[in-house]
Structure formats: C-alpha cells, structure tokens
Design a protein around this motif. Sequence first.
Motif: not given
Length: 67
Positions: A45-56
């Motif tokens: 349930a948490i994984q569905d709302g996870l995001f990974l952000a780099t500089d761009n």
Amino acid sequence: MRSVSENVSVRLYHLDGGPEGGAATTLFYGPLGKALEIAAEQPEAIQDGLFLATDNDVVAYVDLIEG
C-alpha cells in the motif's frame, strides 16, 4: 527516468493522496541502490505512493520496477 547508475543520489518519498491533496514524506536521500532496497521493504500500500526523484526527473517506484 533517464539512464542512471545505482550510485546516483535520489530522494525517495511517499506521496499521500489524502483528501487535502496529500503530503510528501521523505523516506531517504542517498544512492539509488539503497533507495530501491528501502522501497522494496515497504508494504504494498505504501509502495503505490512511492516516488524517486533525481535532479532532473521523477518516477513512480511501481512504474520503475514493473517497467
């Protein structure tokens, strides 16, 4: 997400889609490899709302692992 090494720095965060529009909670700043380990340990349930952000770039965790 563009091609990156597992050592690139990322922000792993959870975006809560609550009634007020949600809030972003940072779980980790650091190497992509470690961020992926932390993300995999989270409940589905948490994984569905996870995001990974780099500089761009930003990518949803589930899109990255399914992609």
